[in-house]
Design a protein around this motif. Structure first.
Motif, PDB file in Angstrom:
ATOM      1  N   LEU A  75     -89.856  41.060 -18.329  1.00  0.00           N
ATOM      2  CA  LEU A  75     -90.654  40.225 -17.436  1.00  0.00           C
ATOM      3  C   LEU A  75     -90.005  38.850 -17.227  1.00  0.00           C
ATOM      4  CD1 LEU A  75     -94.375  40.947 -18.471  1.00  0.00           C
ATOM      5  CD2 LEU A  75     -93.110  41.797 -16.487  1.00  0.00           C
ATOM      6  N   ALA A  76     -89.454  38.285 -18.306  1.00  0.00           N
ATOM      7  CA  ALA A  76     -88.813  36.970 -18.190  1.00  0.00           C
ATOM      8  C   ALA A  76     -87.649  37.025 -17.199  1.00  0.00           C
ATOM      9  CB  ALA A  76     -88.336  36.496 -19.560  1.00  0.00           C
ATOM     10  N   ALA A  77     -86.828  38.070 -17.324  1.00  0.00           N
ATOM     11  CA  ALA A  77     -85.685  38.219 -16.424  1.00  0.00           C
ATOM     12  C   ALA A  77     -86.166  38.449 -14.985  1.00  0.00           C
ATOM     13  CB  ALA A  77     -84.805  39.381 -16.884  1.00  0.00           C
ATOM     14  N   TYR A  78     -87.203  39.256 -14.856  1.00  0.00           N
ATOM     15  CA  TYR A  78     -87.755  39.559 -13.527  1.00  0.00           C
ATOM     16  C   TYR A  78     -88.286  38.300 -12.847  1.00  0.00           C
ATOM     17  CZ  TYR A  78     -91.002  41.386 -10.044  1.00  0.00           C
ATOM     18  OH  TYR A  78     -91.686  41.630  -8.877  1.00  0.00           O
ATOM     19  N   LEU A  79     -89.011  37.485 -13.611  1.00  0.00           N
ATOM     20  CA  LEU A  79     -89.592  36.256 -13.052  1.00  0.00           C
ATOM     21  C   LEU A  79     -88.512  35.292 -12.575  1.00  0.00           C
ATOM     22  CD1 LEU A  79     -92.578  34.956 -15.186  1.00  0.00           C
ATOM     23  CD2 LEU A  79     -92.579  35.916 -12.893  1.00  0.00           C
ATOM     24  N   SER A  80     -87.461  35.157 -13.356  1.00  0.00           N
ATOM     25  CA  SER A  80     -86.364  34.267 -12.951  1.00  0.00           C
ATOM     26  C   SER A  80     -85.794  34.695 -11.608  1.00  0.00           C
ATOM     27  CB  SER A  80     -85.241  34.276 -13.993  1.00  0.00           C
ATOM     28  OG  SER A  80     -85.716  33.824 -15.216  1.00  0.00           O
ATOM     29  N   ARG A  81     -85.646  36.002 -11.441  1.00  0.00           N
ATOM     30  CA  ARG A  81     -85.125  36.519 -10.160  1.00  0.00           C
ATOM     31  C   ARG A  81     -86.137  36.313  -9.039  1.00  0.00           C
ATOM     32  NH1 ARG A  81     -83.950  41.154 -13.142  1.00  0.00           N
ATOM     33  NH2 ARG A  81     -85.544  42.378 -12.083  1.00  0.00           N
ATOM     34  N   LYS A  82     -87.377  36.732  -9.308  1.00  0.00           N
ATOM     35  CA  LYS A  82     -88.423  36.723  -8.283  1.00  0.00           C
ATOM     36  C   LYS A  82     -88.645  35.313  -7.734  1.00  0.00           C
ATOM     37  CE  LYS A  82     -93.367  38.040  -7.882  1.00  0.00           C
ATOM     38  NZ  LYS A  82     -94.496  38.658  -8.632  1.00  0.00           N
ATOM     39  N   PHE A  83     -88.584  34.323  -8.625  1.00  0.00           N
ATOM     40  CA  PHE A  83     -88.874  32.935  -8.224  1.00  0.00           C
ATOM     41  C   PHE A  83     -87.635  32.045  -8.242  1.00  0.00           C
ATOM     42  CE2 PHE A  83     -93.328  33.879  -9.993  1.00  0.00           C
ATOM     43  CZ  PHE A  83     -93.814  34.208  -8.731  1.00  0.00           C
ATOM     44  N   SER A  84     -86.478  32.619  -7.970  1.00  0.00           N
ATOM     45  CA  SER A  84     -85.249  31.818  -8.035  1.00  0.00           C
ATOM     46  C   SER A  84     -85.264  30.666  -7.031  1.00  0.00           C
ATOM     47  CB  SER A  84     -84.026  32.709  -7.828  1.00  0.00           C
ATOM     48  OG  SER A  84     -84.119  33.339  -6.567  1.00  0.00           O
ATOM     49  N   SER A  85     -86.103  30.776  -5.997  1.00  0.00           N
ATOM     50  CA  SER A  85     -86.158  29.705  -5.001  1.00  0.00           C
ATOM     51  C   SER A  85     -87.066  28.548  -5.429  1.00  0.00           C
ATOM     52  CB  SER A  85     -86.633  30.265  -3.661  1.00  0.00           C
ATOM     53  OG  SER A  85     -87.958  30.742  -3.805  1.00  0.00           O
ATOM     54  N   LEU A  86     -87.863  28.742  -6.468  1.00  0.00           N
ATOM     55  CA  LEU A  86     -88.730  27.655  -6.957  1.00  0.00           C
ATOM     56  C   LEU A  86     -87.917  26.765  -7.894  1.00  0.00           C
ATOM     57  CD1 LEU A  86     -92.084  29.571  -7.702  1.00  0.00           C
ATOM     58  CD2 LEU A  86     -91.537  28.153  -5.716  1.00  0.00           C
ATOM     59  N   ARG A  87     -87.458  25.653  -7.349  1.00  0.00           N
ATOM     60  CA  ARG A  87     -86.519  24.793  -8.077  1.00  0.00           C
ATOM     61  C   ARG A  87     -87.124  24.083  -9.279  1.00  0.00           C
ATOM     62  NH1 ARG A  87     -81.531  24.785  -5.522  1.00  0.00           N
ATOM     63  NH2 ARG A  87     -81.361  27.039  -5.564  1.00  0.00           N
ATOM     64  N   ASN A  88     -88.453  23.902  -9.265  1.00  0.00           N
ATOM     65  CA  ASN A  88     -89.082  23.164 -10.369  1.00  0.00           C
ATOM     66  C   ASN A  88     -89.599  24.081 -11.483  1.00  0.00           C
ATOM     67  OD1 ASN A  88     -91.091  24.279  -8.834  1.00  0.00           O
ATOM     68  ND2 ASN A  88     -92.445  22.497  -8.904  1.00  0.00           N
TER      69      ASN A  88
END
Ligand code: SAH
Length: 274
Positions: A75-88
């Motif tokens: 899930l951690a890896a997935y979230l990083s990918r899914k929200f890579s555009s959220l800079r903060n």
């Protein structure tokens, strides 16, 4: 099929009971959580157990910075990918109970229920501006319970001696996927600076734990036993110098526990120090 099932299928993982995985899918509940935290762009927010990121996205939109700590590697890896555009947003793979926490202002989280008590203890170490949590309703009732009530216990005293827990709203079982077998509710915890200081946290924690192991008994008798345990024969003198309310343990208010622990510390423990 809902989006939760679809995303889990894509990842090839079932929801793990062991990690308390049940994902929020209800926007009303999500917005109640977000609103209760009154987020601003000045806030650095800690999220515990972001899961598939249903809350995470809203937190990131409304706050300055988000640190999301997720124990499940996939899930951690997935979230990083899914929200890579959220800079903060920073996703950290790790166990909230073990990682060294960065500085933060607020906590917003729908965590696994099996770490609720330990989570509260960690929050008490940090006194954030607020913590908005979606927890098992029964546990929220313990956090907010007044002295003398059935739900009043160790965790009520630990929290209320330092802060305030408010019951914000109930959340229906159908708001999650998979559906949990217990009721849930949102709570907001804050730390007004007016609480009287606890002079020795170790003694306070020890006293509260000890006394609540006999919650319905006469306070004076339980305190006497406790003092004997830590002081031996020296307890008589200390006991006679204490003013102990004529109450049962569970009738003692949080600030009375603080007063009692501070008195014991002053009269017994400090005196023995070199
Ligand atoms: N907040 C999400 C997920 C809730 S399920 C939502 O509301 O939809 C609980 C989440 O906490 C899961 O993603 C689980 O993997 C994670 N988790 C479980 N134990 C954890 C721990 N000790 N530290 C951090 N995350 C944990």
């Amino acid at each position: 099929l809902g989006w939760v099932q679809r995303e889990l299928d894509e990842l090839g993982i079932p929801p793990l009971k062991r990690l308390g995985q049940r994902f929020l899918v209800d926007t009303k509940a999500r917005d109640e959580i977000i609103n209760a935290a009154s987020l601003t762009k000045e806030d650095t927010v800690l999220e515990i157990g972001p899961g598939l990121g249903f809350l995470t996205k809203q937190i990131a939109t409304k706050s300055g910075k988000v640190m999301a700590i997720e124990k499940d590697r996939t899930l951690a890896a997935y979230l990083s990918r899914k929200f890579s555009s959220l800079r903060n947003l920073t996703v950290v793979e790790g166990d909230f109970l073990r990682v060294k926490l960065p500085a933060y202002d607020k906590i917003v989280s729908s965590p696994p229920y099996n770490i609720s008590s330990k989570l509260i203890v960690r929050i008490l170490e940090a006194h954030p501006k607020c913590a908005v949590l979606l927890l098992q309703e029964e546990f929220v009732k313990r956090l907010t319970a007044p002295s003398g009530s059935k739900e009043y216990g160790r965790i009520s005293v630990m929290l209320q001696s330092q802060g305030i827990a408010e019951y914000v709203a109930p959340v229906e079982r159908s708001s999650f996927q998979p559906r949990p077998r217990v009721d849930s509710a949102i709570t907001r915890i804050t730390f007004p600076s007016s609480s009287p200081p606890i002079t020795n946290m170790e003694l306070f924690t020890d006293l509260v734990r000890n006394l609540f192991s006999q919650r319905r008994r006469n306070l004076e008798r339980v305190v006497k036993k406790y003092l004997f345990g830590i002081l031996g024969d020296g307890q008589e003198e200390v006991l006679s110098s204490l003013e102990i309310p004529k109450k049962r343990v569970y009738e003692l208010r949080p600030e009375e526990f603080v007063g009692l622990a501070n008195e014991i510390h002053l009269r017994a423990v400090k005196r023995k120090a070199p």
